[in-house]
Design a protein around this motif. Structure first.
Motif, PDB file in Angstrom:
ATOM      1  N   SER A  96     -21.102 -40.193  21.976  1.00 17.25           N
ATOM      2  CA  SER A  96     -21.308 -38.928  21.043  1.00 17.25           C
ATOM      3  C   SER A  96     -22.515 -38.203  21.286  1.00 17.25           C
ATOM      4  N   LEU A  97     -22.411 -36.785  20.908  1.00 16.57           N
ATOM      5  CA  LEU A  97     -23.605 -36.088  20.787  1.00 16.57           C
ATOM      6  C   LEU A  97     -23.803 -35.409  19.531  1.00 16.57           C
ATOM      7  N   GLU A  98     -24.998 -35.637  19.047  1.00 14.65           N
ATOM      8  CA  GLU A  98     -25.382 -35.141  17.771  1.00 14.65           C
ATOM      9  C   GLU A  98     -26.600 -34.390  18.026  1.00 14.65           C
ATOM     10  N   ARG A  99     -26.749 -32.879  17.628  1.00 14.40           N
ATOM     11  CA  ARG A  99     -27.894 -32.315  18.094  1.00 14.40           C
ATOM     12  C   ARG A  99     -28.580 -32.503  19.395  1.00 14.40           C
ATOM     13  N   ALA A 100     -29.727 -33.026  19.639  1.00 20.94           N
ATOM     14  CA  ALA A 100     -30.149 -33.589  21.130  1.00 20.94           C
ATOM     15  C   ALA A 100     -29.977 -34.901  21.332  1.00 20.94           C
ATOM     16  N   THR A 101     -29.218 -35.689  20.407  1.00 19.12           N
ATOM     17  CA  THR A 101     -29.177 -37.164  20.602  1.00 19.12           C
ATOM     18  C   THR A 101     -28.096 -37.453  21.361  1.00 19.12           C
ATOM     19  N   TYR A 102     -27.948 -38.077  22.456  1.00 19.27           N
ATOM     20  CA  TYR A 102     -26.748 -38.648  22.793  1.00 19.27           C
ATOM     21  C   TYR A 102     -26.637 -40.104  22.585  1.00 19.27           C
ATOM     22  N   THR A 103     -25.447 -40.616  22.138  1.00 19.09           N
ATOM     23  CA  THR A 103     -25.487 -42.248  21.720  1.00 19.09           C
ATOM     24  C   THR A 103     -24.391 -42.646  22.642  1.00 19.09           C
ATOM     25  N   THR A 104     -24.385 -43.782  23.071  1.00 17.35           N
ATOM     26  CA  THR A 104     -23.135 -44.469  23.633  1.00 17.35           C
ATOM     27  C   THR A 104     -23.191 -45.972  22.720  1.00 17.35           C
ATOM     28  N   MET A 105     -21.913 -46.283  22.514  1.00 16.41           N
ATOM     29  CA  MET A 105     -21.862 -47.455  21.576  1.00 16.41           C
ATOM     30  C   MET A 105     -20.769 -48.221  22.585  1.00 16.41           C
ATOM     31  N   HIS A 106     -21.214 -49.375  23.025  1.00 17.60           N
ATOM     32  CA  HIS A 106     -20.388 -50.227  23.577  1.00 17.60           C
ATOM     33  C   HIS A 106     -19.880 -51.288  22.750  1.00 17.60           C
ATOM     34  N   HIS A 128     -34.295 -44.304  22.878  1.00 13.40           N
ATOM     35  CA  HIS A 128     -34.751 -45.145  21.666  1.00 13.40           C
ATOM     36  C   HIS A 128     -34.235 -46.794  21.942  1.00 13.40           C
ATOM     37  N   PRO A 129     -34.993 -47.771  21.118  1.00 14.11           N
ATOM     38  CA  PRO A 129     -34.731 -48.913  21.678  1.00 14.11           C
ATOM     39  C   PRO A 129     -33.163 -49.505  21.392  1.00 14.11           C
ATOM     40  N   GLN A 130     -32.692 -50.189  22.334  1.00 19.10           N
ATOM     41  CA  GLN A 130     -31.515 -50.528  22.237  1.00 19.10           C
ATOM     42  C   GLN A 130     -31.167 -51.337  21.271  1.00 19.10           C
ATOM     43  N   VAL A 131     -30.055 -51.355  20.497  1.00 12.60           N
ATOM     44  CA  VAL A 131     -29.798 -52.170  19.292  1.00 12.60           C
ATOM     45  C   VAL A 131     -28.262 -52.838  19.399  1.00 12.60           C
ATOM     46  N   THR A 132     -28.548 -54.111  19.305  1.00  9.40           N
ATOM     47  CA  THR A 132     -27.047 -55.053  19.502  1.00  9.40           C
ATOM     48  C   THR A 132     -26.997 -55.736  18.199  1.00  9.40           C
ATOM     49  N   ILE A 133     -25.553 -55.617  17.577  1.00 10.66           N
ATOM     50  CA  ILE A 133     -25.212 -56.367  16.387  1.00 10.66           C
ATOM     51  C   ILE A 133     -24.138 -57.280  17.211  1.00 10.66           C
ATOM     52  N   LYS A 134     -24.319 -58.645  16.714  1.00 17.16           N
ATOM     53  CA  LYS A 134     -23.247 -59.551  17.214  1.00 17.16           C
ATOM     54  C   LYS A 134     -22.370 -59.971  15.901  1.00 17.16           C
ATOM     55  N   VAL A 185     -20.622 -44.606  14.569  1.00 12.34           N
ATOM     56  CA  VAL A 185     -22.048 -44.290  14.285  1.00 12.34           C
ATOM     57  C   VAL A 185     -21.998 -42.969  13.644  1.00 12.34           C
ATOM     58  N   ALA A 186     -22.852 -42.885  12.190  1.00 11.29           N
ATOM     59  CA  ALA A 186     -22.720 -41.840  11.469  1.00 11.29           C
ATOM     60  C   ALA A 186     -23.839 -41.625  10.622  1.00 11.29           C
ATOM     61  N   ASP A 187     -24.711 -40.521  10.715  1.00  7.66           N
ATOM     62  CA  ASP A 187     -25.835 -40.324   9.904  1.00  7.66           C
ATOM     63  C   ASP A 187     -26.904 -41.317   9.851  1.00  7.66           C
ATOM     64  N   ALA A 229     -19.531 -53.937   7.634  1.00 10.16           N
ATOM     65  CA  ALA A 229     -20.801 -54.083   7.749  1.00 10.16           C
ATOM     66  C   ALA A 229     -21.464 -52.950   7.939  1.00 10.16           C
ATOM     67  N   VAL A 230     -22.563 -52.648   7.290  1.00  7.59           N
ATOM     68  CA  VAL A 230     -23.354 -50.896   7.657  1.00  7.59           C
ATOM     69  C   VAL A 230     -24.689 -51.610   8.085  1.00  7.59           C
ATOM     70  N   ALA A 231     -25.221 -51.135   9.216  1.00  8.61           N
ATOM     71  CA  ALA A 231     -26.563 -51.597   9.761  1.00  8.61           C
ATOM     72  C   ALA A 231     -27.218 -50.213   9.935  1.00  8.61           C
ATOM     73  N   ASP A 232     -28.647 -50.365   9.933  1.00  5.28           N
ATOM     74  CA  ASP A 232     -29.440 -49.522  10.428  1.00  5.28           C
ATOM     75  C   ASP A 232     -29.419 -48.967  11.880  1.00  5.28           C
ATOM     76  N   ILE A 233     -29.261 -47.835  12.306  1.00  7.46           N
ATOM     77  CA  ILE A 233     -29.216 -47.514  13.800  1.00  7.46           C
ATOM     78  C   ILE A 233     -30.441 -47.475  14.490  1.00  7.46           C
ATOM     79  N   THR A 234     -31.724 -47.671  13.807  1.00  6.27           N
ATOM     80  CA  THR A 234     -32.876 -47.795  14.528  1.00  6.27           C
ATOM     81  C   THR A 234     -33.294 -49.036  14.716  1.00  6.27           C
ATOM     82  N   ASP A 235     -32.918 -50.202  13.998  1.00  2.00           N
ATOM     83  CA  ASP A 235     -33.341 -51.509  14.467  1.00  2.00           C
ATOM     84  C   ASP A 235     -32.086 -52.427  14.199  1.00  2.00           C
TER      85      ASP A 235
END
Lengths: 270, 418
Positions: free
Chosen positions: B305-315, B334-340, B354-356, B378-384
């Motif tokens: 996905s692309l939102e403004r200048a941020t390109y996000t990939t979600m595997h 940005h630091p990679q984030v993994t949620i198991k 991923v949204a907002d 579950a809702v997680a913070d995308i930064t960490d």
């Protein structure tokens, strides 16, 4: 008003035996079907229990009504055909026979449009009485089902679920959405008025009247059908399309009633 | 009065039975559900809606549940007849609700979400359509129409352009404004030769077409290979973005004479990521981000996905979700984030979005058909990757349904209002 109501009663009274026969036929076929299907289901359950087989779930009244699609549709279709034919017969029976009833009907000391409206009202009473009778039958059949099925095999269901399980009910006869009911039966009422006016065209102009009547029904049918299938969602919002439809229905209704009243008051002869 | 008994009785029967039925008996009530918090702040799930079906009793009925409760989600006859909003009103992007409210005239009859652009001055909608020629030997016509609304004056103008060509179909992918130019990125699908991407450029003042650019994304290296182009345009339909991305995959050609199911899965030879700048018309290849090459691993997939200048990939896989984010304007990763899934107690990941600034996860906790298990969200913070909320749908009101039917609901999808 009083004379109109008396005329309505007169028309209801003349059709009472046919109406009660339709109700009896509906009750007989549906109860027979329900009892038989329920017995088969209960027997199957008992057999499974005896052999120690585990069934996935109990069954409900809605399940049985769902099984009886065809059998429930038969008396309903018969009633629709009979009432559909009576839309014509309610007029023509007044001209048939040695002592034409129409002589007396049109010389009554009342405006003639009361005759037109009374006959239409009688048809609507028959239709809605049959629909109401079907609702009563469903209540009775549910009670019958509860008596016949032991509670350990029985699953409870909502009344609306039973209605929804039969396609004839939910799609045509008793849609669960109140507005859908009003629209469907409103179009039905409009169709009855169109056919009445067509009959009066024929009665007024005899042989050429048949041509006028066919043309009139075709034009009104095209207008009503066009409104039903109006598909202009590329330009209009749904509520605007609904408003257009209602305008078309009201125009057809207004023209039909005006023409019908005029024919029955000024043109019709016995 | 006795004389009129039959008529009176029939009318009473009609009024009583139809009145009672439509007042009390016609509502096909389902049990009510609500998102129940397992841990965290319920407000984090306020934009989330779970979609599913209630299958208790006879039949199956679409149902949706959110933090405010549940409701049947099918379109009723009344809704269809009485709705005064267009087809995009129920989209997950709330901006369309506002557009219908503020500009009902402009929004009239406009379908599809990809043709919109808006800024503080203008609202634009572009459409491309292809009309086949009556003579099958002749080329048809691609027509572009651009409706532009000046938000200050309320003046609406329509620009059009057309091109004679022979294609299968065309559709608008993205609309952007760069200075005094309106760019309409159009997908042109040709028979047996894949997709072409054409940037039709119009003068925003006069509406006259300026030029068109065929976005150069390379060609297959061999005749038995083909290019698959995945377009990654700005996620929010009306938002401005100076760029669009293309993920170009070279794979073996799919043929009609396949003999087994495995033959239908093409072999992938390369994946390349391109950035197209609307203003300059430049195409630049970007270094392929980590995770994209795993796209075809069985049981896992990657969303871009692309939102403004941020390109996000979600595997995504059943066990984990990994998010990579890149700032395309600075090149910062940005630091990679993994949620198991194991972090969330039980279940496997079936969906993620991923949204907002949040990652939304839907986990199925077991075989629904065996034990009617409710999913976990579950809702997680995308930064960490910190888990901010966990919840599950739970019945709160039976509405006349027997106890053993209360959990007869399956929720397999989720949407996020953005």
């Amino acid at each position: 008003m009083n004379r109109y109501l008396k005329l309505v009663h007169l028309e209801v009274h003349r059709f009472r035996y046919a109406l009660f026969s339709l109700m009896f036929l509906t009750a007989a076929i549906q109860i027979t079907g329900l009892v038989h299907t329920t017995q088969v289901r209960v027997k199957g359950w008992r057999e499974a229990a005896r052999l120690g087989e585990h069934s996935t779930r109990n069954f409900s009244f809605a399940d049985v009504i769902g099984d009886l699609q065809f059998l429930f549709a038969i008396p309903i279709l018969i009633s629709i055909v009979v009432l559909g034919l009576y839309v014509f017969l309610i007029w023509y029976r007044d001209w048939i026979g040695r002592d034409k009833f129409a002589y007396r009907l049109f010389t009554l000391p009342t405006v003639r449009r009361n005759v037109y409206m009374a006959k239409a009202t009688a048809i609507f009473v028959f239709v809605f009485a049959m629909v109401s009778f079907q609702l009563l039958m469903l209540l009775l059949e549910r009670q019958l089902f509860n008596w016949m099925v032991p509670s350990e095999y029985r699953m409870s269901s909502l009344f609306a679920e039973a209605v929804a399980s039969n396609l004839v009910f939910v799609r045509f006869l008793l849609p669960l959405d109140g507005i859908q009911f009003v629209v469907y039966y409103g179009i039905g009422i409009l169709a009855v008025f169109v056919l009445f006016t067509a009959v009066l065209l024929e009665r007024s102009y005899r042989l050429p009247g048949i041509v006028y009547a066919i043309l009139y029904v075709a034009v009104c049918g095209a207008a009503i059908g066009g409104a039903v299938y109006l598909n202009l969602y590329n330009y209009f919002y749904p509520r605007e399309i609904t408003a257009i439809r209602f305008c078309i229905y009201l125009m057809v209704m207004g023209f039909t009633l005006t023409l019908g009243f005029r024919l029955v008051s000024k043109k019709i002869t016995v | 009065m006795k004389r009129y008994m039959i008529t009176s009785a029939l009318i009473l029967l009609i009024l009583a039975s139809l009145g009672t039925f439509y007042a009390y008996g016609a509502e096909l009530r389902l049990p009510e559900y609500k998102l129940q918090t397992l841990e965290g702040d319920l407000a984090e799930a306020s934009k989330l809606t779970l979609l599913g079906s209630y299958v208790g009793g006879k039949g199956s009925y679409p149902i949706e549940v959110s933090t405010s409760g549940s409701k049947r989600s099918e379109q009723t006859f009344s809704n269809q007849w009485m709705k005064n909003k267009g087809p995009l009103h129920d989209q997950t992007f709330s901006e369309f609700k506002a557009l219908y409210k503020e500009h009902p005239g402009f929004m009239r009859g406009k379908m599809g979400t990809d043709g919109y652009y808006s800024d503080q001055d203008t609202l634009i909608f572009a459409k491309a359509s292809y009309t086949h020629s009556k003579d099958t030997d002749q080329e048809g016509t691609i027509r572009w129409s651009i409706d532009s609304l000046d938000l200050a004056t309320g003046k609406q103008v329509r620009y059009t352009d057309e091109l004679t060509d022979s294609v299968q179909y065309t559709n608008v992918i993205d609309v952007q404004k760069a200075g005094s130019e309106i760019h309409v990125l159009t997908n042109v699908n040709r028979v047996n030769s894949g997709n072409e991407l054409i940037d039709m450029v119009f003068n925003a003042e006069t509406g006259l077409p300026i030029h068109s650019v065929q976005v150069p994304l390379g060609k297959p290296s061999r005749n038995d290979r083909e290019l698959q182009i995945q377009i990654i345009a700005e996620k929010k339909p009306t938002a401005a973005n100076s760029r669009v991305l293309f993920l170009v995959t070279e794979s073996s050609k799919r043929t009609d004479n396949t003999v087994s199911a495995s033959d239908t899965i093409p072999t992938i030879f390369s994946e390349r990521l391109f950035e197209y700048q609307y203003a300059s018309g430049d195409v630049k290849e970007l270094p392929l981000v980590a995770g994209a090459e795993e796209e075809n691993r069985p049981g896992s997939w990657t969303l871009h996905s692309l939102e403004r200048a941020t390109y996000t990939t979600m595997h995504l896989s059943e066990e984990a979700v990994t998010i990579n984010r890149y700032d395309l304007s600075t090149g910062f990763a940005h630091p990679q984030v993994t949620i198991k899934a194991s972090q969330l107690g039980k279940g496997t990941i079936s969906q993620a979005q991923v949204a907002d600034g949040r990652i939304y996860l839907l986990l199925q906790t077991g075989d629904y058909f065996k034990n009617n298990s409710m999913p976990i969200i579950a809702v997680a913070d995308i930064t960490d990757g910190r888990i901010l909320y966990q919840g599950t749908p739970a019945p709160v009101k039976a509405n006349g349904r027997p106890d053993d039917q209360l959990d007869d609901a399956q929720f397999l999808n989720m949407t996020i209002m953005q």
